[in-house]
Design a protein around this motif. Structure first.
Motif, PDB file in Angstrom:
ATOM      1  N   GLU A   7      -1.771   5.125   6.047  1.00  0.00           N
ATOM      2  CA  GLU A   7      -0.948   5.750   5.020  1.00  0.00           C
ATOM      3  C   GLU A   7      -0.202   4.699   4.223  1.00  0.00           C
ATOM      4  O   GLU A   7      -0.135   3.529   4.625  1.00  0.00           O
ATOM      5  CB  GLU A   7       0.053   6.723   5.657  1.00  0.00           C
ATOM      6  CG  GLU A   7       1.084   6.040   6.544  1.00  0.00           C
ATOM      7  CD  GLU A   7       2.051   7.019   7.218  1.00  0.00           C
ATOM      8  OE1 GLU A   7       1.727   8.222   7.312  1.00  0.00           O
ATOM      9  OE2 GLU A   7       3.127   6.564   7.647  1.00  0.00           O
ATOM     10  N   CYS A   8       0.331   5.114   3.091  1.00  0.00           N
ATOM     11  CA  CYS A   8       1.170   4.208   2.315  1.00  0.00           C
ATOM     12  C   CYS A   8       2.400   4.961   1.817  1.00  0.00           C
ATOM     13  O   CYS A   8       2.326   6.161   1.526  1.00  0.00           O
ATOM     14  CB  CYS A   8       0.405   3.548   1.179  1.00  0.00           C
ATOM     15  SG  CYS A   8      -0.383   4.649   0.019  1.00  0.00           S
ATOM     16  N   ALA A 114       3.553  -1.450  10.491  1.00  0.00           N
ATOM     17  CA  ALA A 114       3.840  -1.312   9.066  1.00  0.00           C
ATOM     18  C   ALA A 114       3.652  -2.659   8.374  1.00  0.00           C
ATOM     19  O   ALA A 114       4.207  -3.670   8.812  1.00  0.00           O
ATOM     20  CB  ALA A 114       5.256  -0.801   8.851  1.00  0.00           C
ATOM     21  N   ARG A 152       0.644   1.689   8.460  1.00  0.00           N
ATOM     22  CA  ARG A 152       1.384   2.084   7.262  1.00  0.00           C
ATOM     23  C   ARG A 152       1.529   0.878   6.343  1.00  0.00           C
ATOM     24  O   ARG A 152       1.934  -0.193   6.774  1.00  0.00           O
ATOM     25  CB  ARG A 152       2.768   2.595   7.661  1.00  0.00           C
ATOM     26  CG  ARG A 152       3.657   2.954   6.475  1.00  0.00           C
ATOM     27  CD  ARG A 152       5.024   3.430   6.923  1.00  0.00           C
ATOM     28  NE  ARG A 152       4.870   4.641   7.722  1.00  0.00           N
ATOM     29  CZ  ARG A 152       5.760   5.027   8.640  1.00  0.00           C
ATOM     30  NH1 ARG A 152       6.839   4.310   8.887  1.00  0.00           N
ATOM     31  NH2 ARG A 152       5.553   6.134   9.317  1.00  0.00           N
TER      32      ARG A 152
END
Length: 172
Positions: A7-8, A114, A152
């Motif tokens: 995801e971003c 992340a 992420r």
């Protein structure tokens, strides 16, 4: 396994309390600097720089891990991205950052990581190209991961977020 979510989000890499490790877009000496390295070191406190002394220097594409100190994360993974147009082959070295960081997190049994947009600040890597390299690297290593379940990308600007979303749509 391929059940790894990618995801971003737009945000601050030093404010991701729900992940096991944040990735520092580090300099070779792993010392505080500007951009991502400055934000992470500021949030982590002086203990991070002290611990990093024994881990440095690192080379482009390499990843090393430290504790998170005052960050809400247990760990910081430090990667030295390539300086665009100087460190060659820059695409391979940038891909190595993401791959090596994920493999290191996986070996440590971490579930979530992340990443910032490595090398896109003062190192000059064009964001659209960097996004494609980053996402492809993560997608390629994803089937080998056994503990990491969330990757992420934390982007600073709306433009960076858009480029990473486009890359995930194209490659993910």
């Amino acid at each position: 396994m391929t059940d790894v979510k990618v995801e971003c989000v737009r945000g601050n890499i030093a404010s991701q309390p729900d992940v096991d490790a944040v990735v520092n877009a580090a300099n070779a000496s792993l010392l505080p600097g500007s951009g991502v390295a400055g934000a992470i070191h500021d949030a982590a406190g002086p203990g991070l720089a002290e611990e990093c002394r024994s881990l440095a220097p690192i080379h482009p594409g390499q990843a090393v891990i430290s504790s998170g100190h005052s960050l809400p994360n247990d760990h910081v993974i430090h990667c030295l991205g390539p300086v665009y147009g100087v460190d060659e082959p820059s695409e391979e070295l940038l891909a190595d950052c993401y791959r090596n960081a994920l493999l290191l997190a996986d070996r440590k049994g971490l579930a979530s990581v992340a990443f910032p947009a490595i090398s896109t600040g003062v190192f000059g890597y064009p964001i659209a190209e960097a996004a494609r390299v980053a996402v492809r690297s993560v997608i390629n290593v994803r089937p080998t991961l056994t503990s990491v379940r969330l990757v992420r990308f934390v982007l600073f600007s709306e433009q960076d977020l858009s480029e990473f979303r486009d890359a995930i749509e194209a490659y993910g």
